[in-house]
Design a protein around this motif. Structure first.
Motif, short mmCIF file in Angstrom:
data_model
loop_
_atom_site.label_atom_id
_atom_site.label_comp_id
_atom_site.label_asym_id
_atom_site.label_seq_id
_atom_site.Cartn_x
_atom_site.Cartn_y
_atom_site.Cartn_z
N PRO A 183 -24.93 46.60 23.33
CA PRO A 183 -24.23 46.36 22.07
C PRO A 183 -24.56 44.99 21.49
O PRO A 183 -25.05 44.10 22.19
CB PRO A 183 -22.75 46.44 22.46
CG PRO A 183 -22.67 46.69 23.90
CD PRO A 183 -24.04 46.78 24.47
N SER A 184 -24.26 44.84 20.22
CA SER A 184 -24.43 43.57 19.53
C SER A 184 -23.61 42.50 20.25
O SER A 184 -22.47 42.73 20.60
CB SER A 184 -23.96 43.74 18.09
OG SER A 184 -24.30 42.61 17.37
N GLY A 185 -24.25 41.35 20.50
CA GLY A 185 -23.55 40.26 21.17
C GLY A 185 -23.60 40.34 22.68
O GLY A 185 -23.05 39.47 23.37
N SER A 186 -24.28 41.35 23.23
CA SER A 186 -24.30 41.49 24.70
C SER A 186 -25.27 40.51 25.36
O SER A 186 -25.27 40.39 26.59
CB SER A 186 -24.64 42.93 25.09
OG SER A 186 -25.86 43.33 24.53
N GLY A 187 -26.11 39.84 24.56
CA GLY A 187 -26.99 38.82 25.14
C GLY A 187 -28.46 39.19 25.18
O GLY A 187 -29.26 38.51 25.84
N LYS A 188 -28.87 40.23 24.46
CA LYS A 188 -30.26 40.70 24.51
C LYS A 188 -31.25 39.63 24.03
O LYS A 188 -32.22 39.32 24.70
CB LYS A 188 -30.42 41.97 23.67
CG LYS A 188 -29.48 43.10 24.07
CD LYS A 188 -29.66 44.34 23.22
CE LYS A 188 -29.37 44.16 21.74
NZ LYS A 188 -27.95 43.89 21.43
N THR A 189 -30.97 39.10 22.84
CA THR A 189 -31.87 38.08 22.29
C THR A 189 -31.88 36.85 23.19
O THR A 189 -32.94 36.29 23.50
CB THR A 189 -31.43 37.70 20.86
OG1 THR A 189 -31.58 38.85 20.02
CG2 THR A 189 -32.24 36.55 20.30
N THR A 190 -30.69 36.47 23.63
CA THR A 190 -30.61 35.29 24.49
C THR A 190 -31.45 35.49 25.76
O THR A 190 -32.23 34.61 26.14
CB THR A 190 -29.14 35.00 24.87
OG1 THR A 190 -28.37 34.90 23.67
CG2 THR A 190 -29.01 33.74 25.68
N LEU A 191 -31.34 36.66 26.36
CA LEU A 191 -32.11 36.92 27.58
C LEU A 191 -33.62 36.83 27.30
O LEU A 191 -34.37 36.22 28.07
CB LEU A 191 -31.75 38.31 28.15
CG LEU A 191 -32.48 38.69 29.43
CD1 LEU A 191 -32.13 37.74 30.58
CD2 LEU A 191 -32.17 40.13 29.84
#
Ligand SMILES: Nc1ncnc2c1ncn2[C@@H]1O[C@H](COP(=O)(O)OP(=O)(O)OP(=O)(O)O)[C@@H](O)[C@H]1O
Ligand SMILES: [Mg+2]
Length: 226
Positions: free
Chosen positions: A41-49
């Motif tokens: 989901p949005s905000g789950s940390g995908k981009t950050t990871l």
């Protein structure tokens, strides 16, 4: 061969007084030649990871071995070399330079890496089916074509890993699938390791492995069913 190994990976944002953990202790190993889809989901940390694994963002705790070396011990020249030649990045919004044509948008990435090899630029454009459009400017081509150019730009220095953050996020179904086909070819024919983020469950079947994030943690990490 293992090319990325993250252990107890943590990322916090904010000040000492108010910290938010957005990656909460992730362990993962990625082998050369994998095609990994990261969903959640949005905000789950995908981009950050993705940014942590590629060295675009520092991590707060834990470790990342990238190409057998701890990322936070990379010198600034190691990091420059990493970004210029060992990894390529593709973003949702293409990020092409408006006053350069297709050819120049790819060439510039080679020039920055100190290799203005024109044959290689041609080859990269050919790999994404954009050579015949090389003299056009970004505003003269469709979003799908712009994304193909941005893949050529990521490819021109022959990186081992391509990171892509929602590369089809701005595209319609047809163009999105074309981009995924290109990534799949790069994985299968050129042995590029690909790690891409998507919201679209229909795209998971392009990859070989699915990592599902929720609230900063991996909740599923499986071989993708074909
Ligand atoms: N620079 C930042 N400063 C503070 N918080 C941040 C920063 N970047 C991201 N966050 C927070 O970290 C969490 C994870 O963000 P991230 O962008 O990684 O999510 P995402 O899974 O990529 O979401 P989306 O699907 O919307 O792109 C979110 O709560 C976000 O608000
Ligand atoms: Mg994101």
């Amino acid at each position: 061969m293992i090319i990325i190994k993250g252990s107890n990976l943590v990322k916090e944002y904010g000040s000492k007084m108010s910290k938010t953990q957005v990656i909460k202790g992730i362990n993962l190993t990625i082998e050369s030649g994998e095609f990994v889809s990261v969903v959640g989901p949005s905000g789950s940390g995908k981009t950050t990871l993705l940014y942590l694994l590629s060295g675009l963002e520092p991590y707060t705790d834990g470790s990342i071995q990238l190409f057998d070396k701890e990322l936070n011990t990379y010198s600034s020249s190691d990091t420059a070399n990493l970004r210029q030649t060992k990894i390529g990045f593709v973003f949702q919004s293409y990020n092409l330079i408006g006053n350069l044509n297709v050819y120049e948008n790819v060439l510039i990435s080679a020039v920055i890496a100190g290799k203005s090899d024109k044959n290689r630029v041609h080859e990269a454009l050919e790999m994404v089916g954009m050579l015949e459009y090389k003299d056009l400017y970004p505003n003269q081509i469709s979003g799908g074509m712009q994304q193909r150019v941005s893949i050529a730009r990521a490819l021109v220095n022959d990186p081992e890993i391509i990171f892509a953050d929602e590369p089809t996020g701005n595209l319609d179904h047809h163009n999105g699938f074309q981009i995924m086909e290109i990534l799949k070819q790069l994985n299968q024919n050129y042995h590029k390791t690909i790690i891409f983020v998507t919201h679209n469950e229909d795209l998971l079947s392009f990859g070989t492995r699915t990592i599902r994030l929720n609230d900063g943690l991996i909740i599923e990490d499986v071989e993708t069913l074909k």
